[in-house]
Design a protein around this motif. Structure first.
Motif, mmCIF file in Angstrom:
data_model
loop_
_atom_site.group_PDB
_atom_site.id
_atom_site.type_symbol
_atom_site.label_atom_id
_atom_site.label_comp_id
_atom_site.label_asym_id
_atom_site.label_seq_id
_atom_site.Cartn_x
_atom_site.Cartn_y
_atom_site.Cartn_z
ATOM 1 N N ASP A 104 0.837 -1.203 0.000
ATOM 2 C CA ASP A 104 0.000 0.000 0.000
ATOM 3 C C ASP A 104 0.873 1.256 0.000
ATOM 4 O OD1 ASP A 104 -2.148 1.632 0.134
ATOM 5 O OD2 ASP A 104 -2.998 0.780 1.970
ATOM 6 N N ARG A 105 1.874 1.265 -0.872
ATOM 7 C CA ARG A 105 2.743 2.429 -1.024
ATOM 8 C C ARG A 105 2.751 2.820 -2.497
ATOM 9 N NH1 ARG A 105 8.336 0.342 1.218
ATOM 10 N NH2 ARG A 105 7.688 -1.482 0.051
ATOM 11 N N PRO A 106 2.803 4.041 -2.892
ATOM 12 C CA PRO A 106 2.883 5.192 -1.997
ATOM 13 C C PRO A 106 1.518 5.621 -1.452
ATOM 14 C CG PRO A 106 3.077 5.896 -4.277
ATOM 15 C CD PRO A 106 2.900 4.412 -4.308
ATOM 16 N N GLN A 120 12.352 8.690 -10.165
ATOM 17 C CA GLN A 120 13.648 8.049 -9.911
ATOM 18 C C GLN A 120 13.540 6.531 -9.991
ATOM 19 O OE1 GLN A 120 15.370 9.701 -6.315
ATOM 20 N NE2 GLN A 120 14.848 11.772 -6.932
ATOM 21 N N ARG A 121 12.421 6.014 -9.527
ATOM 22 C CA ARG A 121 12.205 4.560 -9.529
ATOM 23 C C ARG A 121 12.295 4.011 -10.954
ATOM 24 N NH1 ARG A 121 11.779 -0.027 -6.099
ATOM 25 N NH2 ARG A 121 11.176 -1.599 -7.583
ATOM 26 N N ASN A 122 11.635 4.747 -11.871
ATOM 27 C CA ASN A 122 11.616 4.351 -13.262
ATOM 28 C C ASN A 122 13.019 4.194 -13.832
ATOM 29 O OD1 ASN A 122 9.919 3.750 -15.255
ATOM 30 N ND2 ASN A 122 8.887 5.747 -15.234
ATOM 31 N N PHE A 155 9.782 -2.647 -3.783
ATOM 32 C CA PHE A 155 10.706 -3.769 -3.545
ATOM 33 C C PHE A 155 12.073 -3.418 -4.130
ATOM 34 C CE2 PHE A 155 11.419 -5.402 -7.722
ATOM 35 C CZ PHE A 155 10.291 -5.083 -8.433
ATOM 36 N N CYS A 156 13.074 -4.143 -3.690
ATOM 37 C CA CYS A 156 14.449 -3.788 -4.043
ATOM 38 C C CYS A 156 14.698 -3.915 -5.551
ATOM 39 C CB CYS A 156 15.412 -4.711 -3.305
ATOM 40 S SG CYS A 156 17.114 -4.461 -3.814
ATOM 41 N N PRO A 157 15.036 -2.819 -6.225
ATOM 42 C CA PRO A 157 15.314 -2.922 -7.672
ATOM 43 C C PRO A 157 16.678 -3.566 -7.950
ATOM 44 C CG PRO A 157 15.686 -0.673 -6.923
ATOM 45 C CD PRO A 157 15.188 -1.444 -5.726
HETATM 46 C C1 HEM Z 1 21.329 -8.950 -0.818
HETATM 47 C C2 HEM Z 1 21.280 -7.717 -1.261
HETATM 48 C C3 HEM Z 1 20.153 -6.754 -1.039
HETATM 49 C C4 HEM Z 1 19.138 -6.794 -0.125
HETATM 50 C C5 HEM Z 1 18.859 -7.864 0.931
HETATM 51 C C6 HEM Z 1 18.325 -5.614 -0.345
HETATM 52 C C7 HEM Z 1 17.185 -5.312 0.379
HETATM 53 C C8 HEM Z 1 16.389 -4.205 0.141
HETATM 54 C C9 HEM Z 1 15.187 -3.913 0.863
HETATM 55 C C10 HEM Z 1 14.591 -4.746 1.992
HETATM 56 C C11 HEM Z 1 14.694 -2.771 0.358
HETATM 57 C C12 HEM Z 1 13.401 -2.078 0.806
HETATM 58 C C13 HEM Z 1 12.289 -2.646 -0.047
HETATM 59 C C14 HEM Z 1 10.906 -2.166 0.328
HETATM 60 O O1 HEM Z 1 10.767 -1.113 0.936
HETATM 61 O O2 HEM Z 1 9.934 -2.887 -0.037
HETATM 62 C C15 HEM Z 1 15.572 -2.325 -0.689
HETATM 63 C C16 HEM Z 1 15.382 -1.181 -1.433
HETATM 64 C C17 HEM Z 1 16.294 -0.718 -2.347
HETATM 65 N N1 HEM Z 1 17.429 -1.377 -2.802
HETATM 66 FE FE1 HEM Z 1 18.099 -3.169 -2.173
HETATM 67 N N2 HEM Z 1 18.878 -4.888 -1.355
HETATM 68 C C18 HEM Z 1 19.983 -5.537 -1.825
HETATM 69 C C19 HEM Z 1 20.817 -5.143 -2.869
HETATM 70 C C20 HEM Z 1 20.675 -3.989 -3.597
HETATM 71 C C21 HEM Z 1 21.537 -3.580 -4.691
HETATM 72 C C22 HEM Z 1 22.702 -4.393 -5.251
HETATM 73 C C23 HEM Z 1 21.087 -2.349 -5.115
HETATM 74 C C24 HEM Z 1 21.604 -1.475 -6.226
HETATM 75 C C25 HEM Z 1 22.828 -1.389 -6.634
HETATM 76 C C26 HEM Z 1 19.938 -2.000 -4.297
HETATM 77 C C27 HEM Z 1 19.206 -0.848 -4.422
HETATM 78 C C28 HEM Z 1 18.056 -0.567 -3.717
HETATM 79 C C29 HEM Z 1 17.302 0.673 -3.869
HETATM 80 C C30 HEM Z 1 17.664 1.840 -4.790
HETATM 81 C C31 HEM Z 1 16.184 0.573 -3.015
HETATM 82 C C32 HEM Z 1 15.065 1.576 -2.824
HETATM 83 C C33 HEM Z 1 13.875 1.228 -3.725
HETATM 84 C C34 HEM Z 1 12.681 2.138 -3.557
HETATM 85 O O3 HEM Z 1 12.489 2.689 -2.473
HETATM 86 O O4 HEM Z 1 11.920 2.264 -4.534
HETATM 87 N N3 HEM Z 1 19.715 -3.026 -3.398
HETATM 88 N N4 HEM Z 1 16.610 -3.229 -0.812
#
Ligand code: HEM
Length: 482
Positions: free
Chosen positions: A84-86, A118-120, A428-430
């Protein structure tokens, strides 16, 4: 017959369940004014919240001063909020100002329209199909890590696992995202990771601080943070200069990496994307891509370091997939590394680098039959469901094959919804495809050529929460396999 309805008749009318109020939920005993603050230590926050969940049940509240915080380990409730975001939920509201004053308010922390734009950009650039063309570079960086570990094995010295792995992840992110190979794996100087390592714990402690004291006076740790932010800004400016020079030389060619896409957007009329946004997102990607992936691999090594039989199985699987090669040779080879991907996922499940996701209700909302008033912090615990036998057979056991296809003897029919290490819903994590590829490349390279053992009692490695959950005092050494 009219008049008073019989009790039987009343039962046919579906009763509208009255939502429970936060005050009705179990809560640990709190002090006046302080609430539960005296029981909270930022470095062990996840452990305290998990201990309360074990004692009080999956949904409860605690008091941050006089303010109630809703905590849940219930998968359905957590997924409803994450999805339920945003709309009706956002990230915890203290995150954005803290990251903004550090100049790192990028995709992870921005909200609203800025987030969509930014997400895009980021999600497209990190999509799985982009990774194939990046594969040769990742292969070269993985081989550098192998050579570093080979030197450590040859010298029979203890390896600095966290340092090696963060060098690996920063080199990977910088090359993919900014088009610049900074090769920290083969340098011994004052590398950027040291400064990044200062920023994450500080974001964590400031986000959960009771008072923003640093806006009035600075402690030595705040001054150290400022120095690290300056160092990282200089690094980012260097990246930007490098990308601008290439764009100038390329005379209007399509952008080659995320940084060039962001710079093109920054230059487009009325895009609303500023220099500060470019910088904040460079930082966000470095931060988000570094510790998470490095610590997940480190936790896998911590667990596997005590299991010689599993190491032997992984060595055989590496020989099957790679033959004579020391690292996966092609992108197709990497697809054969299911057991290594399973090992990475098991490590994330048992030792989650993201044990706690913090959101906030944007309006009055009902969540899982509980009335959550606007502004209430909503903390989601990711580990309890992952350790629950009703979601995973023998949930506390490390079984990489539960993630691989049935043909390879895997898939125990676990509840995939209970795995929330990459979050869920629109945010979710991109980076998860990149992270998964990095983790399986490193684990396959590792068990193809080495076996590993702990230098200390493995029990002396502790979980420290610093926005991500890191292994503290992880001491290991390598032995080369011919
Ligand atoms: C094992 C490695 C990783 C784990 C466990 C992880 C985990 C997460 C989690 C839990 C979130 C929050 C998701 C949510 O709010 O639903 C997130 C967001 C994010 N992650 Fe990862 N991440 C990993 C690797 C990476 C890598 C390699 C990158 C980029 C180089 C990255 C970039 C981002 C970004 C930019 C967000 C924010 C997305 C948003 O708010 O729209 N992550 N990650």
């Amino acid at each position: 017959m009219t008049g008073a309805a019989s009790p039987k008749r009343l039962e046919l009318v579906p009763a509208r369940a009255v939502p429970r109020r936060l005050e009705d939920l179990p809560a640990p005993r709190a002090l006046p004014w302080l609430g539960n603050l005296h029981q909270l230590d930022a470095k062990r926050l996840h452990a305290q919240l998990e201990a309360w969940a074990a004692k009080l049940g999956s949904s409860y509240t605690f008091k941050f001063g006089s303010r109630p915080v809703f905590v849940t380990a219930d998968v359905d409730i957590a997924l409803s909020a994450l999805r339920d975001r945003p709309g009706r939920f956002r990230r915890l509201a203290t995150i954005e100002p803290v990251t903004a004053e550090m100049g790192v308010n990028g995709l992870f922390s921005v909200e609203g329209d800025a987030w969509r734009q930014q997400r895009n950009i980021v999600a497209r650039a990190l999509a799985p199909h982009q990774l194939e063309s990046f594969f040769p570079t990742l292969q070269a960086i993985t081989d550098r890590l192998r050579r570093r570990w080979q030197q450590s094995a040859d010298a029979a010295t203890e390896a600095n696992i966290l340092d090696d792995l963060t060098r690996f992840t920063v080199d990977t992110t910088a090359t993919l995202v900014f088009g610049k190979d900074i090769n920290t794996l083969e340098s011994d100087g004052d590398v950027i990771q040291r400064h990044i390592g200062v920023i994450f714990p500080k974001i964590n402690s400031r986000v959960s601080a009771f008072l923003p004291y640093w806006r009035f006076f600075k402690l030595p740790s705040d001054r150290k943070l400022d120095q690290s932010l300056d160092a990282v800004r200089a690094f980012a400016e260097d990246m930007i200069r490098h990308a601008r020079e290439r764009m100038l030389r390329s005379h209007g060619e399509a952008p080659r990496n995320i940084l060039e896409v962001m710079l093109a957007l920054r230059d487009a009329p009325e895009s609303g994307f500023s220099d500060d946004d470019v910088y904040a997102n460079i930082m966000t990607l470095l931060l988000a891509g570094e510790d998470t992936t490095a610590y997940s691999i480190a936790w896998a090594m911590h667990i596997l370091g005590t299991d010689r039989d599993l190491q032997v199985r992984l060595h055989k699987a590496a020989l099957d997939a790679l033959g004579d090669a020391r690292i996966p040779r092609t992108f197709a080879d990497a697809a054969k590394l299911g057991l290594f991907e399973g090992a990475a996922f098991e490590a994330m499940r048992l030792r989650p680098v993201a044990p706690l996701l913090t959101l906030q209700a944007k309006e009055d909302v009902e969540l899982g039959g509980i009335a959550i008033p606007r502004g209430t912090p909503v903390f989601l615990l990711t580990r309890p469901a992952a350790l629950d036998d009703s979601n995973y057979q023998h949930a506390r056991e490390f079984r990489p094959e539960r993630w691989v296809g049935r043909r390879e003897g895997g898939r125990d029919g676990h509840n995939a919804r209970a795995f929330m290490q990459f979050g869920a819903g629109p945010r979710f994590c991109p980076g998860r495809y990149l992270a998964t590829l990095e983790m399986k490349m490193v684990l396959a390279m590792l068990f193809r050529s080495f076996c590993i053992e702990h230098v200390d009692d493995p029990e002396s490695t502790k979980e420290i929460f610093a926005f991500t959950m890191m292994p503290h005092r992880l001491r290991m050494r390598f032995r080369a396999i011919a």
